[in-house]
Design a protein around this motif. Structure first.
Motif, PDB file in Angstrom:
ATOM      1  N   ASP A   5       0.888  -1.124   0.146  1.00  0.00           N
ATOM      2  CA  ASP A   5       0.076   0.112  -0.034  1.00  0.00           C
ATOM      3  C   ASP A   5       0.735   1.286   0.102  1.00  0.00           C
ATOM      4  OD1 ASP A   5      -2.534  -1.444  -0.069  1.00  0.00           O
ATOM      5  OD2 ASP A   5      -2.575  -1.526   2.182  1.00  0.00           O
ATOM      6  N   GLU A   6       2.207   1.317   0.208  1.00  0.00           N
ATOM      7  CA  GLU A   6       2.975   2.325   0.323  1.00  0.00           C
ATOM      8  C   GLU A   6       3.392   2.864  -1.294  1.00  0.00           C
ATOM      9  OE1 GLU A   6       7.584   3.531   1.482  1.00  0.00           O
ATOM     10  OE2 GLU A   6       6.939   1.561   2.159  1.00  0.00           O
ATOM     11  N   ILE A   7       3.246   4.257  -1.384  1.00  0.00           N
ATOM     12  CA  ILE A   7       3.157   4.726  -2.613  1.00  0.00           C
ATOM     13  C   ILE A   7       4.913   5.442  -2.691  1.00  0.00           C
ATOM     14  CG2 ILE A   7       2.566   6.671  -4.293  1.00  0.00           C
ATOM     15  CD1 ILE A   7       0.308   4.499  -3.353  1.00  0.00           C
ATOM     16  N   VAL A   8       5.409   4.990  -3.734  1.00  0.00           N
ATOM     17  CA  VAL A   8       6.870   5.079  -3.766  1.00  0.00           C
ATOM     18  C   VAL A   8       7.131   6.000  -5.172  1.00  0.00           C
ATOM     19  CG1 VAL A   8       9.268   4.471  -4.251  1.00  0.00           C
ATOM     20  CG2 VAL A   8       7.608   3.332  -2.732  1.00  0.00           C
ATOM     21  N   THR A   9       7.570   7.388  -5.055  1.00  0.00           N
ATOM     22  CA  THR A   9       7.568   8.082  -6.118  1.00  0.00           C
ATOM     23  C   THR A   9       9.045   8.797  -6.099  1.00  0.00           C
ATOM     24  OG1 THR A   9       6.916  10.329  -5.053  1.00  0.00           O
ATOM     25  CG2 THR A   9       5.448   8.566  -6.402  1.00  0.00           C
ATOM     26  N   ASP A  10       9.697   9.055  -7.398  1.00  0.00           N
ATOM     27  CA  ASP A  10      10.941   9.658  -7.289  1.00  0.00           C
ATOM     28  C   ASP A  10      10.805  10.991  -8.294  1.00  0.00           C
ATOM     29  OD1 ASP A  10      11.788   9.213 -10.276  1.00  0.00           O
ATOM     30  OD2 ASP A  10      11.071   7.257  -9.783  1.00  0.00           O
ATOM     31  N   PRO A  11      11.642  12.114  -7.967  1.00  0.00           N
ATOM     32  CA  PRO A  11      11.548  13.125  -8.509  1.00  0.00           C
ATOM     33  C   PRO A  11      11.303  13.202  -9.911  1.00  0.00           C
ATOM     34  CG  PRO A  11      13.354  13.372  -7.034  1.00  0.00           C
ATOM     35  CD  PRO A  11      12.896  11.927  -7.233  1.00  0.00           C
ATOM     36  N   GLN A  12      11.965  12.394 -10.804  1.00  0.00           N
ATOM     37  CA  GLN A  12      11.846  12.313 -12.546  1.00  0.00           C
ATOM     38  C   GLN A  12      10.367  11.776 -12.705  1.00  0.00           C
ATOM     39  OE1 GLN A  12      14.513   9.997 -14.369  1.00  0.00           O
ATOM     40  NE2 GLN A  12      13.449  10.204 -16.323  1.00  0.00           N
ATOM     41  N   THR A  13       9.761  10.780 -11.874  1.00  0.00           N
ATOM     42  CA  THR A  13       8.400  10.422 -12.137  1.00  0.00           C
ATOM     43  C   THR A  13       7.360  11.558 -12.001  1.00  0.00           C
ATOM     44  OG1 THR A  13       9.008   8.125 -11.880  1.00  0.00           O
ATOM     45  CG2 THR A  13       6.800   8.660 -11.594  1.00  0.00           C
ATOM     46  N   ALA A  14       7.776  12.197 -10.737  1.00  0.00           N
ATOM     47  CA  ALA A  14       6.781  13.233 -10.288  1.00  0.00           C
ATOM     48  C   ALA A  14       6.669  14.360 -11.646  1.00  0.00           C
ATOM     49  CB  ALA A  14       7.095  13.678  -9.032  1.00  0.00           C
ATOM     50  N   GLU A  15       8.030  14.566 -11.810  1.00  0.00           N
ATOM     51  CA  GLU A  15       8.216  15.767 -13.105  1.00  0.00           C
ATOM     52  C   GLU A  15       7.259  15.213 -14.350  1.00  0.00           C
ATOM     53  OE1 GLU A  15       8.917  19.204 -14.799  1.00  0.00           O
ATOM     54  OE2 GLU A  15       8.540  18.649 -12.583  1.00  0.00           O
ATOM     55  N   ALA A  17       4.934  12.990 -14.461  1.00  0.00           N
ATOM     56  CA  ALA A  17       3.401  13.244 -14.420  1.00  0.00           C
ATOM     57  C   ALA A  17       2.978  14.506 -14.477  1.00  0.00           C
ATOM     58  CB  ALA A  17       3.168  12.422 -12.731  1.00  0.00           C
ATOM     59  N   ARG A  18       3.806  15.458 -13.759  1.00  0.00           N
ATOM     60  CA  ARG A  18       3.026  16.892 -13.903  1.00  0.00           C
ATOM     61  C   ARG A  18       3.012  17.303 -15.139  1.00  0.00           C
ATOM     62  NH1 ARG A  18       4.944  21.650 -14.490  1.00  0.00           N
ATOM     63  NH2 ARG A  18       7.050  20.956 -15.091  1.00  0.00           N
ATOM     64  N   LEU A  19       4.084  17.086 -15.972  1.00  0.00           N
ATOM     65  CA  LEU A  19       3.884  17.466 -17.363  1.00  0.00           C
ATOM     66  C   LEU A  19       2.743  16.948 -18.168  1.00  0.00           C
ATOM     67  CD1 LEU A  19       7.923  17.607 -18.503  1.00  0.00           C
ATOM     68  CD2 LEU A  19       6.191  19.385 -17.961  1.00  0.00           C
ATOM     69  N   THR A  35      -4.503  22.334 -12.461  1.00  0.00           N
ATOM     70  CA  THR A  35      -3.753  20.983 -12.208  1.00  0.00           C
ATOM     71  C   THR A  35      -3.378  20.806 -10.965  1.00  0.00           C
ATOM     72  OG1 THR A  35      -1.683  21.728 -12.955  1.00  0.00           O
ATOM     73  CG2 THR A  35      -3.168  20.937 -14.752  1.00  0.00           C
ATOM     74  N   ALA A  36      -3.267  19.428 -10.351  1.00  0.00           N
ATOM     75  CA  ALA A  36      -2.924  19.131  -9.177  1.00  0.00           C
ATOM     76  C   ALA A  36      -2.332  17.654  -9.203  1.00  0.00           C
ATOM     77  CB  ALA A  36      -3.909  19.166  -7.910  1.00  0.00           C
ATOM     78  N   LEU A  37      -1.131  17.485  -8.562  1.00  0.00           N
ATOM     79  CA  LEU A  37      -0.529  16.116  -8.734  1.00  0.00           C
ATOM     80  C   LEU A  37      -0.552  15.476  -7.282  1.00  0.00           C
ATOM     81  CD1 LEU A  37       0.665  14.135 -10.464  1.00  0.00           C
ATOM     82  CD2 LEU A  37       2.979  15.177  -9.980  1.00  0.00           C
ATOM     83  N   ARG A  38      -1.203  14.455  -7.223  1.00  0.00           N
ATOM     84  CA  ARG A  38      -1.450  13.767  -5.822  1.00  0.00           C
ATOM     85  C   ARG A  38      -0.911  12.276  -6.001  1.00  0.00           C
ATOM     86  NH1 ARG A  38      -5.824  16.627  -2.332  1.00  0.00           N
ATOM     87  NH2 ARG A  38      -5.295  14.648  -1.270  1.00  0.00           N
ATOM     88  N   PHE A  39      -0.386  11.897  -4.834  1.00  0.00           N
ATOM     89  CA  PHE A  39       0.059  10.261  -4.901  1.00  0.00           C
ATOM     90  C   PHE A  39      -0.680   9.735  -4.055  1.00  0.00           C
ATOM     91  CE2 PHE A  39       3.496  12.744  -6.881  1.00  0.00           C
ATOM     92  CZ  PHE A  39       3.733  11.935  -7.847  1.00  0.00           C
ATOM     93  N   GLY A  40      -1.008   8.368  -4.036  1.00  0.00           N
ATOM     94  CA  GLY A  40      -1.771   7.640  -3.475  1.00  0.00           C
ATOM     95  C   GLY A  40      -2.519   6.699  -3.998  1.00  0.00           C
TER      96      GLY A  40
END
Length: 93
Positions: A5-15, A17-19, A35-40
């Motif tokens: 259930d743990e959400i793991v993200t890295d800065p490149q993946t987040a960037e 996704a944002r784009l 726009t909003a980027l949320r993880f979970g």
């Protein structure tokens, strides 16, 4: 190894996704978009974010898993748990 259930993200993946999210917003020039980027977990994140915001409705699409499954698990969760209008767009196959 992270918990299931743990959400793991890295800065490149987040960037990335944002784009991607911002590119979708640009496809709707006639509408006011934010726009909003949320993880979970997607379903609960969408419903909670919408409850916390000032949204009139949530627009969902069908699952991309194929024509046999008309609504995916996330869309189904949102339809059943959002306390306001949820519109689901089904694409003909």
């Amino acid at each position: 190894m992270p918990d299931h259930d743990e959400i793991v993200t890295d800065p490149q993946t987040a960037e990335e996704a944002r784009l991607l999210v911002e590119s979708f917003a640009k496809m709707l020039p006639a509408f006011k978009t934010e726009t909003a980027l949320r993880f979970g977990k997607p379903g609960p994140e969408i419903v909670n974010f919408a409850k916390d915001g000032t949204f009139d409705s949530i627009l969902m699409t069908r699952s991309s898993r194929g024509s046999t499954q008309k609504l995916g698990s996330v869309s189904t969760y949102v339809v059943h748990n959002a306390s306001f209008i949820t519109t689901t767009v089904l694409r003909e196959t």
